[in-house]
Design a protein around this motif. Structure first.
Motif, PDB file in Angstrom:
ATOM      1  N   GLU A 139      -2.259   1.280 -14.846  1.00 64.34           N
ATOM      2  CA  GLU A 139      -0.676   1.418 -14.504  1.00 64.34           C
ATOM      3  C   GLU A 139      -0.550   1.788 -12.843  1.00 64.34           C
ATOM      4  O   GLU A 139       0.579   2.192 -12.684  1.00 64.34           O
ATOM      5  CB  GLU A 139      -0.027   2.100 -15.304  1.00 64.34           C
ATOM      6  N   ALA A 140      -1.556   1.409 -12.050  1.00 64.62           N
ATOM      7  CA  ALA A 140      -1.209   1.747 -10.776  1.00 64.62           C
ATOM      8  C   ALA A 140      -0.333   0.877 -10.038  1.00 64.62           C
ATOM      9  O   ALA A 140      -0.160  -0.301 -10.446  1.00 64.62           O
ATOM     10  CB  ALA A 140      -2.618   1.811  -9.959  1.00 64.62           C
ATOM     11  N   GLY A 141       0.308   1.408  -8.912  1.00 66.15           N
ATOM     12  CA  GLY A 141       1.162   0.458  -8.027  1.00 66.15           C
ATOM     13  C   GLY A 141       0.426  -0.270  -7.014  1.00 66.15           C
ATOM     14  O   GLY A 141      -0.783  -0.035  -6.906  1.00 66.15           O
ATOM     15  N   ALA A 142       1.159  -1.212  -6.690  1.00 58.83           N
ATOM     16  CA  ALA A 142       0.385  -2.074  -5.647  1.00 58.83           C
ATOM     17  C   ALA A 142       0.145  -1.288  -4.243  1.00 58.83           C
ATOM     18  O   ALA A 142      -1.078  -1.614  -3.669  1.00 58.83           O
ATOM     19  CB  ALA A 142       1.423  -3.291  -5.014  1.00 58.83           C
ATOM     20  N   ALA A 143       0.993  -0.329  -3.948  1.00 55.17           N
ATOM     21  CA  ALA A 143       0.757   0.385  -2.542  1.00 55.17           C
ATOM     22  C   ALA A 143      -0.607   1.256  -2.744  1.00 55.17           C
ATOM     23  O   ALA A 143      -1.244   1.295  -1.895  1.00 55.17           O
ATOM     24  CB  ALA A 143       1.709   1.287  -2.434  1.00 55.17           C
ATOM     25  N   GLU A 144      -0.742   1.701  -3.982  1.00 54.03           N
ATOM     26  CA  GLU A 144      -1.907   2.632  -4.279  1.00 54.03           C
ATOM     27  C   GLU A 144      -3.007   1.820  -4.440  1.00 54.03           C
ATOM     28  O   GLU A 144      -4.004   2.164  -3.763  1.00 54.03           O
ATOM     29  CB  GLU A 144      -1.808   3.338  -5.741  1.00 54.03           C
ATOM     30  N   VAL A 145      -3.066   0.633  -4.728  1.00 52.83           N
ATOM     31  CA  VAL A 145      -4.331  -0.389  -4.934  1.00 52.83           C
ATOM     32  C   VAL A 145      -4.440  -1.047  -3.572  1.00 52.83           C
ATOM     33  O   VAL A 145      -5.806  -0.941  -3.340  1.00 52.83           O
ATOM     34  CB  VAL A 145      -3.960  -1.548  -5.991  1.00 52.83           C
ATOM     35  N   SER A 146      -3.720  -1.125  -2.644  1.00 53.95           N
ATOM     36  CA  SER A 146      -3.758  -1.745  -1.474  1.00 53.95           C
ATOM     37  C   SER A 146      -4.448  -0.561  -0.637  1.00 53.95           C
ATOM     38  O   SER A 146      -5.480  -0.762  -0.013  1.00 53.95           O
ATOM     39  CB  SER A 146      -2.557  -1.982  -0.650  1.00 53.95           C
ATOM     40  N   ALA A 147      -4.034   0.710  -0.917  1.00 54.45           N
ATOM     41  CA  ALA A 147      -4.850   1.669  -0.201  1.00 54.45           C
ATOM     42  C   ALA A 147      -6.165   1.951  -0.449  1.00 54.45           C
ATOM     43  O   ALA A 147      -7.221   2.298   0.202  1.00 54.45           O
ATOM     44  CB  ALA A 147      -4.020   3.135  -0.390  1.00 54.45           C
ATOM     45  N   TYR A 148      -6.525   1.651  -1.790  1.00 55.97           N
ATOM     46  CA  TYR A 148      -7.915   1.775  -2.271  1.00 55.97           C
ATOM     47  C   TYR A 148      -8.692   0.864  -2.124  1.00 55.97           C
ATOM     48  O   TYR A 148      -9.810   1.017  -1.535  1.00 55.97           O
ATOM     49  CB  TYR A 148      -7.818   1.774  -3.895  1.00 55.97           C
TER      50      TYR A 148
END
Length: 386
Positions: free
Chosen positions: A310-319
């Motif tokens: 359930e991660a958000g798009a911003a967190e995944v982009s940073a990852y």
């Protein structure tokens, strides 16, 4: 196994494609079968589940049963069945995605640090190196065409390429992918190369060999020649995206470049790129790509983050920017690909297929040729990794 079961399998794939466009990647079978399905009523999702389950009860343990299991998963998702993302991937392709520890990426970053010039942030140095290796825009089309011809010549030493086999080459713009091979049947493929996105010399070689020789085109033409024409295997006239067939096809495409570039053909192919104006050091590029390859599992982690954590798009982009060293635009492309309903599981096929097909090609005598010419199962690949 009777022809009627195989015909039912082909019909099931074609019927699913009417509900989920893109289920069929290519079809080169009897046109009357496709016309019959197209003229019929739009199938209901539960009816498709029932068709798949009926086939599963009749089929022995086999390549075809693996394929039907993938279609059963697809029909079930269409009917509203609830599965975790990992279960859905496993249902389609026969391999379960798992989390890759970030220590794998850290080790890859350390190797890249030693390979890339400069002392700044690693992602910036990688991007700067890539910019220095770009094929001039006005040389891309001629270079691609020459690489295809040379790769086909060398691939003829790996497998028989029958008379009449070949590709129709097109250059396209305003598409979300880098390259695409649409198999047309009758031993022909249509290869489209996106000329909007700049490519390094090594990226051009990898893309072209993946899509053509000894990758997708070589596989489909060889299987049409040997399995369809030679053995009458109707099931090989249809290529279905949500099945183990895709994992193996993308695995073949991903290891196809190294089959030529690490052999005698490498010097000839690298010479074509150098003639375009790129100072390509093939050995260095192969070593660099080997290190970057480990980081591509970050995209699988990203899909698990989005769908199971359930991660958000911003967190995944940073990852993705941190571990796969993607720029924000490319990270966005990955997120769109793994969240689009028609492609959300497909990206798993690239790293998983590459790892499994490479292990099989190394462990099994004449393994790469067998991948191109036989109905190798995912279970065969998994056993080769033990």
């Amino acid at each position: 196994m009777t022809d009627s079961i195989v015909e039912r399998y082909v019909r099931l794939g074609l019927r699913l494609d009417r509900r989920v466009e893109g289920t069929v990647d290519s079809y080169a079978g009897p046109p009357e079968l496709a016309a019959e399905v197209a003229a019929g009523d739009l199938p209901g999702a539960r009816a498709l589940v029932d068709e798949a389950e009926a086939l599963l009860t009749e089929l022995p343990d086999s390549w075809l049963r693996d394929q039907v299991a993938g279609l059963r998963t697809c029909a079930g998702m269409l009917a509203g069945e609830s599965r975790s993302y990992a279960d859905e991937v496993h249902g389609y392709y026969g391999v379960r995605p798992s989390w890759t520890d970030e220590s794998v990426f850290t080790e890859a970053h350390e190797r890249l640090d030693a390979l890339l010039p400069g002392t700044g942030p690693l992602a910036e140095r990688l991007e700067e190196w890539r910019r220095s290796m770009l094929v001039p825009a006005d040389r891309v089309e001629s270079t691609v065409a020459t690489v295809i011809a040379e790769a086909r010549r060398w691939t003829g030493q790996l497998i028989e390429l029958p008379p009449g086999e070949g590709v129709d080459l097109e250059f396209v713009r305003e598409v979300p992918w880098n390259g695409y091979n649409t198999y047309l049947g009758d031993l022909r493929g249509r290869v489209e190369i996106n000329v909007d996105r700049p490519m390094t010399g090594y990226q051009l070689l990898h893309l072209v060999l993946h899509e053509t020789y000894p990758g997708h085109q070589a596989e489909r033409a060889a299987k049409e020649n040997l399995l369809v024409r030679g053995q009458g295997r109707l099931e090989e006239t249809i290529v279905l995206a949500p099945t183990p067939q895709s994992l193996i096809a993308e695995g073949i495409g991903e290891i196809a470049p190294e089959q030529l570039l690490r052999g005698e053909a490498g010097a000839a192919l690298a010479g074509i790129v150098r003639d375009s104006g790129v100072d390509l050091d093939l050995a260095h590029s192969l070593t660099l790509d080997e290190a970057v390859e480990s980081c591509r599992w970050a995209s699988v982690n990203a899909a698990l983050m989005l769908h199971e954590h359930e991660a958000g798009a911003a967190e995944v982009s940073a990852y993705l920017q941190r571990w796969e060293m993607l720029n924000p635009e490319d990270a966005g492309r990955v997120i769109r690909f793994v969240t689009d309903p028609t492609s959300r599981t497909y990206s798993f096929n690239y790293p998983a297929g590459r790892r499994l097909c490479r292990a099989y090609a190394k462990a099994v005598p004449d393994g790469f040729r067998r991948l191109l010419t036989e109905q190798v199962r995912v279970g065969d690949l998994l056993r080769a990794t033990v």
